[in-house]
Design a protein around this motif. Structure first.
Motif, PDB file in Angstrom:
ATOM      1  N   TYR A 150       0.893  -1.258  -0.009  1.00 40.96           N
ATOM      2  CA  TYR A 150       0.275   0.027  -0.100  1.00 40.96           C
ATOM      3  C   TYR A 150       0.768   1.319   0.021  1.00 40.96           C
ATOM      4  CZ  TYR A 150      -4.746  -2.236   0.542  1.00 40.96           C
ATOM      5  OH  TYR A 150      -5.826  -2.797   0.278  1.00 40.96           O
ATOM      6  N   ARG A 154       0.889   3.888  -3.056  1.00 34.90           N
ATOM      7  CA  ARG A 154       0.634   5.225  -2.715  1.00 34.90           C
ATOM      8  C   ARG A 154       1.693   6.415  -3.216  1.00 34.90           C
ATOM      9  NH1 ARG A 154       2.445   8.554   0.554  1.00 34.90           N
ATOM     10  NH2 ARG A 154       3.646   7.133   1.987  1.00 34.90           N
ATOM     11  N   ASN A 157       1.796   6.110  -7.100  1.00 35.28           N
ATOM     12  CA  ASN A 157       0.473   7.072  -7.455  1.00 35.28           C
ATOM     13  C   ASN A 157       0.867   8.382  -7.536  1.00 35.28           C
ATOM     14  OD1 ASN A 157      -1.630   5.302  -8.266  1.00 35.28           O
ATOM     15  ND2 ASN A 157      -2.208   5.160  -6.231  1.00 35.28           N
TER      16      ASN A 157
END
Length: 174
Positions: A150, A154, A157
């Motif tokens: 995760y 993040r 992105n």
């Protein structure tokens, strides 16, 4: 290799060749090496097929192999030089060529932005955002803690979005 594994390999090869080829491209392999690297990925798939757990999703497993093969090729490529071709294909001038040009420009923008994301985070971004794999499957395939995947997603992105903004601003200036 027994006939059952041989049949499974043939089905995987036929069904997933385009996916693996595209994954190799998105991981930053130069066009001149994409076919060879894809072939190398399937050589590893062939060798490791008996280890594949059919209860798990296939594409994260394939992508994991592709990622490792690409890393190996990138290490090897750091000691070689590629000579660019002098041949440049002519562009068509029809309406279809115009829409193809727009599609190609969008694809090129994505590819350039992906290059701005370090490989350690790019693979998570590609698998989740572009291939639609679940984060839990990515964590399991790469033997990473879920929170690490995760966190990498993040950050990837953010890096991808920033790269797209910068590349677009450069295009607008040109």
């Amino acid at each position: 290799m027994n006939s059952q594994l041989k049949n499974l390999f043939t089905k995987i090869y036929q069904r997933e060749f385009s996916y693996v080829y595209g994954s190799v491209r998105r991981l930053g392999v130069p066009m001149s090496r994409q076919e060879d690297v894809t072939h190398d990925v399937f050589m590893v798939v062939h060798r490791k097929l008996s280890d594949y757990n059919e209860d798990r999703p296939l594409r994260p497993w394939l992508f994991g192999i592709a990622y490792r093969v690409v890393l190996d090729h990138k290490r090897k490529a750091s000691t070689t030089r590629e000579v660019p071709s002098e041949h440049v294909p002519e562009q068509a001038t029809s309406r279809l060529a115009s829409s193809r040009d727009e599609r190609d420009a969008a694809r090129d923008l994505v590819m350039q932005a992906l290059e701005c994301v370090p490989l350690e985070r790019r693979f998570v971004f590609i698998l989740h955002q572009l291939d639609g794999c679940a984060v839990a499957d990515i964590a399991q395939e790469f033997n990473l803690p879920l929170h690490t995947v995760y966190a990498r997603l993040r950050k990837a992105n953010e890096e991808f979005t920033q790269a797209v903004r910068e590349l677009r601003s450069v295009e607008e200036v040109s």
